[in-house]
Design an enzyme around this catalytic site. Sequence first.
Site, mmCIF file in Angstrom:
data_model
loop_
_atom_site.group_PDB
_atom_site.id
_atom_site.type_symbol
_atom_site.label_atom_id
_atom_site.label_comp_id
_atom_site.label_asym_id
_atom_site.label_seq_id
_atom_site.Cartn_x
_atom_site.Cartn_y
_atom_site.Cartn_z
ATOM 1 N N ASP A 278 24.150 29.807 34.246
ATOM 2 C CA ASP A 278 25.439 30.495 34.154
ATOM 3 C C ASP A 278 25.547 31.278 32.844
ATOM 4 O O ASP A 278 25.459 30.693 31.758
ATOM 5 C CB ASP A 278 26.567 29.462 34.248
ATOM 6 C CG ASP A 278 27.939 30.070 34.492
ATOM 7 O OD1 ASP A 278 28.153 31.232 34.128
ATOM 8 O OD2 ASP A 278 28.796 29.363 35.048
ATOM 9 N N SER B 227 38.450 34.625 38.006
ATOM 10 C CA SER B 227 39.205 35.751 37.429
ATOM 11 C C SER B 227 38.373 37.021 37.289
ATOM 12 O O SER B 227 38.624 37.830 36.395
ATOM 13 C CB SER B 227 39.757 35.359 36.054
ATOM 14 O OG SER B 227 38.689 35.096 35.140
ATOM 15 N N HIS C 174 26.794 31.859 37.922
ATOM 16 C CA HIS C 174 28.205 31.485 37.949
ATOM 17 C C HIS C 174 28.755 31.379 39.372
ATOM 18 O O HIS C 174 29.881 30.952 39.555
ATOM 19 C CB HIS C 174 29.010 32.514 37.152
ATOM 20 C CG HIS C 174 30.414 32.098 36.849
ATOM 21 N ND1 HIS C 174 30.714 30.910 36.214
ATOM 22 C CD2 HIS C 174 31.608 32.700 37.099
ATOM 23 C CE1 HIS C 174 32.034 30.810 36.078
ATOM 24 N NE2 HIS C 174 32.594 31.878 36.622
ATOM 25 N N SER D 183 36.006 28.352 37.812
ATOM 26 C CA SER D 183 36.094 29.101 36.553
ATOM 27 C C SER D 183 37.528 29.097 36.018
ATOM 28 O O SER D 183 38.044 28.052 35.618
ATOM 29 C CB SER D 183 35.556 30.516 36.779
ATOM 30 O OG SER D 183 35.301 31.175 35.561
ATOM 31 N N PHE D 184 38.192 30.236 36.000
ATOM 32 C CA PHE D 184 39.621 30.300 35.683
ATOM 33 C C PHE D 184 40.392 29.313 36.554
ATOM 34 O O PHE D 184 41.301 28.611 36.087
ATOM 35 C CB PHE D 184 40.114 31.736 35.901
ATOM 36 C CG PHE D 184 41.550 31.869 36.319
ATOM 37 C CD1 PHE D 184 42.565 31.853 35.375
ATOM 38 C CD2 PHE D 184 41.889 32.046 37.657
ATOM 39 C CE1 PHE D 184 43.909 31.986 35.765
ATOM 40 C CE2 PHE D 184 43.207 32.182 38.052
ATOM 41 C CZ PHE D 184 44.221 32.152 37.102
#
Length: 286
Positions: A233, A43, A261, A112-113
């Site tokens: 991260d 995102s 990340h 992630s998202f």
Amino acid sequence: MSTSSSSNPEIANSVRTGAFNTNVHDVGSSKPGQPPVLFIHGSGPGVSAWANWRLVLPVVSQERRVVAPDMVGFGYSDRPEGIAYNMNTWVQQALDLMDAMGIEKADVVGNSFGGALSLALAIRAPERVRRLVLMGSVGVKFPITQGLDDVWGYEPSLEEMRKMLDIFAHSRALVTDELARLRYEASIRPGFQESFSAMFPAPRQRWVDAMASDEAAIRALPHETLIIHGREDQVIPLQNSLTLSQWIPNSQLHVFGHCGHWTQIEHTARFNHLVSQFLTEADEAP
């Protein structure tokens, strides 16, 4: 399905999903009995499926059919007026996309998202998912990091984009002026920042919480799951993946050192090998 003739590699096929069109990359082919692999992006500002997975899709698509959509509100999918940007909307989009493309079941890779969305999809429709790969995943509750707060609070400028890239990547060597310029220009394309800023207004802890799935539901997941995280991260804490590895019964955890990340960008060859091997093991299982 229609195919774009644009020279922009981020724009691929347009597929009708419910009340709007989804931009989706659909490449490679699977052997009989092999499900396609659904890649769901993160995102970040200016993100698209292509920007997120551009180093992964050409490799995995040599062996499998890979499908990588822009989730609604991101990239080149439609941005319907008045749409609610929430997990229910995104899960429904994923299911509508699979239905429209004739995909009964998929291996799902979420970043992630996209990891939170992959978890929610597997919980809501477990029969549509074979295996899960969760990379730097949201999906459990945690105190929002300064890095994530900065990412979701991005205000477009070249300098701010440089700061974002510094947050994402552990190695400064990856954060070039050219990459910063490209991602900045992506973030200011018509409609991009408007939808992005509408998704995660302050206070942003509530959006972390809203993306979390129920602990009991996560613990009940039957799927074989590969969990991947970068040790350094700054956006999503490593503890998230440790928690997921404890909660998901059939899971394994791989932590990349010297990695932020962007596992799929910072350690591309190792990431591709790890994911391909994990999915191939499922193909070969009796």
